[in-house]
Scaffold this motif. Sequence first.
Motif, PDB file in Angstrom:
ATOM      1  N   LYS A 279       0.824  -1.220   0.000  1.00  0.00           N
ATOM      2  CA  LYS A 279       0.000   0.000   0.000  1.00  0.00           C
ATOM      3  C   LYS A 279       0.857   1.269   0.000  1.00  0.00           C
ATOM      4  O   LYS A 279       0.633   2.178  -0.789  1.00  0.00           O
ATOM      5  N   THR A 280       1.828   1.317   0.896  1.00  0.00           N
ATOM      6  CA  THR A 280       2.631   2.542   1.011  1.00  0.00           C
ATOM      7  C   THR A 280       3.423   2.781  -0.272  1.00  0.00           C
ATOM      8  O   THR A 280       3.448   3.898  -0.795  1.00  0.00           O
ATOM      9  N   THR A 281       4.039   1.723  -0.771  1.00  0.00           N
ATOM     10  CA  THR A 281       4.823   1.834  -2.005  1.00  0.00           C
ATOM     11  C   THR A 281       3.922   2.325  -3.140  1.00  0.00           C
ATOM     12  O   THR A 281       4.282   3.226  -3.900  1.00  0.00           O
TER      13      THR A 281
ATOM     14  N   ASP B  50       6.064  -8.153 -10.667  1.00  0.00           N
ATOM     15  CA  ASP B  50       7.466  -8.322 -11.102  1.00  0.00           C
ATOM     16  C   ASP B  50       8.048  -9.630 -10.577  1.00  0.00           C
ATOM     17  O   ASP B  50       9.048 -10.124 -11.105  1.00  0.00           O
TER      18      ASP B  50
ATOM     19  N   LYS C 250       9.277  -4.100   9.681  1.00  0.00           N
ATOM     20  CA  LYS C 250       9.681  -2.923   8.916  1.00  0.00           C
ATOM     21  C   LYS C 250      10.572  -2.036   9.763  1.00  0.00           C
ATOM     22  O   LYS C 250      10.248  -1.770  10.923  1.00  0.00           O
TER      23      LYS C 250
HETATM   24  N1  LIG Z   1       8.797  -7.102  -5.536  1.00  0.00           N
HETATM   25  C1  LIG Z   1       7.979  -6.144  -5.160  1.00  0.00           C
HETATM   26  N2  LIG Z   1       7.977  -5.738  -3.886  1.00  0.00           N
HETATM   27  C2  LIG Z   1       7.129  -4.757  -3.540  1.00  0.00           C
HETATM   28  C3  LIG Z   1       6.244  -4.146  -4.463  1.00  0.00           C
HETATM   29  N3  LIG Z   1       5.502  -3.231  -3.800  1.00  0.00           N
HETATM   30  C4  LIG Z   1       5.921  -3.255  -2.519  1.00  0.00           C
HETATM   31  N4  LIG Z   1       6.905  -4.169  -2.357  1.00  0.00           N
HETATM   32  C5  LIG Z   1       7.637  -4.511  -1.133  1.00  0.00           C
HETATM   33  O1  LIG Z   1       6.729  -5.129  -0.232  1.00  0.00           O
HETATM   34  C6  LIG Z   1       7.032  -4.746   1.099  1.00  0.00           C
HETATM   35  C7  LIG Z   1       5.818  -4.105   1.720  1.00  0.00           C
HETATM   36  O2  LIG Z   1       5.524  -2.908   1.028  1.00  0.00           O
HETATM   37  P1  LIG Z   1       4.729  -1.709   1.710  1.00  0.00           P
HETATM   38  O3  LIG Z   1       4.466  -0.690   0.659  1.00  0.00           O
HETATM   39  O4  LIG Z   1       5.418  -1.274   2.921  1.00  0.00           O
HETATM   40  O5  LIG Z   1       3.370  -2.465   2.102  1.00  0.00           O
HETATM   41  P2  LIG Z   1       2.196  -2.052   3.105  1.00  0.00           P
HETATM   42  O6  LIG Z   1       2.490  -2.697   4.404  1.00  0.00           O
HETATM   43  O7  LIG Z   1       0.972  -2.613   2.469  1.00  0.00           O
HETATM   44  O8  LIG Z   1       2.166  -0.561   3.168  1.00  0.00           O
HETATM   45  C8  LIG Z   1       8.238  -3.815   0.986  1.00  0.00           C
HETATM   46  O9  LIG Z   1       9.404  -4.574   1.158  1.00  0.00           O
HETATM   47  C9  LIG Z   1       8.138  -3.282  -0.409  1.00  0.00           C
HETATM   48  O10 LIG Z   1       9.390  -2.859  -0.913  1.00  0.00           O
HETATM   49  C10 LIG Z   1       6.279  -4.600  -5.818  1.00  0.00           C
HETATM   50  O11 LIG Z   1       5.561  -4.149  -6.706  1.00  0.00           O
HETATM   51  N5  LIG Z   1       7.159  -5.599  -6.090  1.00  0.00           N
END
Ligand SMILES: Nc1nc2c(ncn2[C@@H]2O[C@H](COP(=O)(O)OP(=O)(O)O)[C@@H](O)[C@H]2O)c(=O)[nH]1
Length: 381
Positions: free
Chosen positions: A26-28, A179, A289
């Motif tokens: 989500k954050t990414t 990916d 994290k």
């Molecule tokens: N391989 C890959 N890793 C991703 C992608 N999007 C997020 N991540 C990784 O997944 C993990 C969780 O991402 P984050 O954005 O913090 O998720 P959140 O907890 O839902 O906010 C991190 O290590 C990111 O770098 C993606 O499109 N591809």
Amino acid sequence: MSTRRKLSVKKPVKLIFSGGFLGSGKTTALAALAKRLIERGMRVGFITNDQSENLVDTIIVRQMLADLGVPVEEVVKGCFCCKFDELIEHVEKILAYNPDVLMGEPVGSCTDFVAAVANPIKIQYRDAFRFAPFSIMVDPERVRSLILNETQTDFPEDVAYLFGKQLEEADTIVLNKVDLLTEKESNRLLAAIGDRYRGKKLMAVSAREGTGMDKWLEDLLSGRPGANTVLRQIDYDRYATAEAVLGWLNAAVKLTADELFDAGQFMTSLATRLRDRFKAEKGEIGHLKFVLTSAGKSMWANLTHLAAEPDVGGEKLDKLLRGTFIINARVRLEPEDLETIVRDSLDKVSNEMEVQSEIDDLQCFSPAYPEPPHIIREPVE
Ligand SMILES: Nc1nc2c(ncn2[C@@H]2O[C@H](COP(=O)(O)OP(=O)(O)O)[C@@H](O)[C@H]2O)c(=O)[nH]1
Ligand SMILES: [Mg+2]
């Protein structure tokens, strides 16, 4: 309805909220979408959310988007649903900046968002906002383990129930991290999701590499009405149990050293040690994290599966004498066990790397029973 603040906007603000389980991306994704919106000349605000203070995402999002002038607000000590009034207070702060789009990331263990957040907003602030399609992001491995039962997980059934409820209330289900998949596997997972959750728009993206992101953004901006799929039924006891199986730890630690140390090495060692301890305890990870900040620069590390290697990124900080280190861990363990493991591992890695670590703040608990002040289960246009 209890409280009603008056919100003044020149024109309706687009609300882009994206939910999804811990670690789904989500954050990414939201940060990447925010950058795209800014490139199109839009003004963007951002609200993060967590069960406690010291949220890594807030630091990372501020770091990524501050130079672009994006105000980042944070709702803590409960999900948006349970902290509705606080959410509105923070929304109001962002409105002072006159945004075109407001992005929000509900905490990854949250569901029933449409009944508890979207519908009350639609009713109370009808003229101020327009919801974009409510997107729920999913990690391919969680689809395999929690929906398809193809891979092993130590999360109990109630976590799969929560995960399913998140998907059920989506307008759009976004399969992220493509990916890591072949096209065939991505199509297989999308078809399986589509079979089980009918009538949803499905997207396949890589938030990290940008694949599919423009298509998703087009849909978010298309004017297609959003946050329309209210859960007709949800068992709050199961939802609460799913949240309560997670030990939730947020800590802020001061690091100092006499000799230069490498932040990436420090975080990789700690993440690997923690992963191995969690594995031994069958402590499935929701999300682990870290962010280490020094002189305004940040480096982060992430782990979302026990079988994975830590993912490290951000600015390279390899010659440090001091830094502020934030730890967020959501792990299927009793809070006291999680806290012991984290304290113990931090001590060990600090000793090995000859870094002094001083914990300034540490909160460790299981999320409380969700009690949203508003629940509107009838569809609201
Ligand atoms: N391989 C890959 N890793 C991703 C992608 N999007 C997020 N991540 C990784 O997944 C993990 C969780 O991402 P984050 O954005 O913090 O998720 P959140 O907890 O839902 O906010 C991190 O290590 C990111 O770098 C993606 O499109 N591809
Ligand atoms: Mg996040």
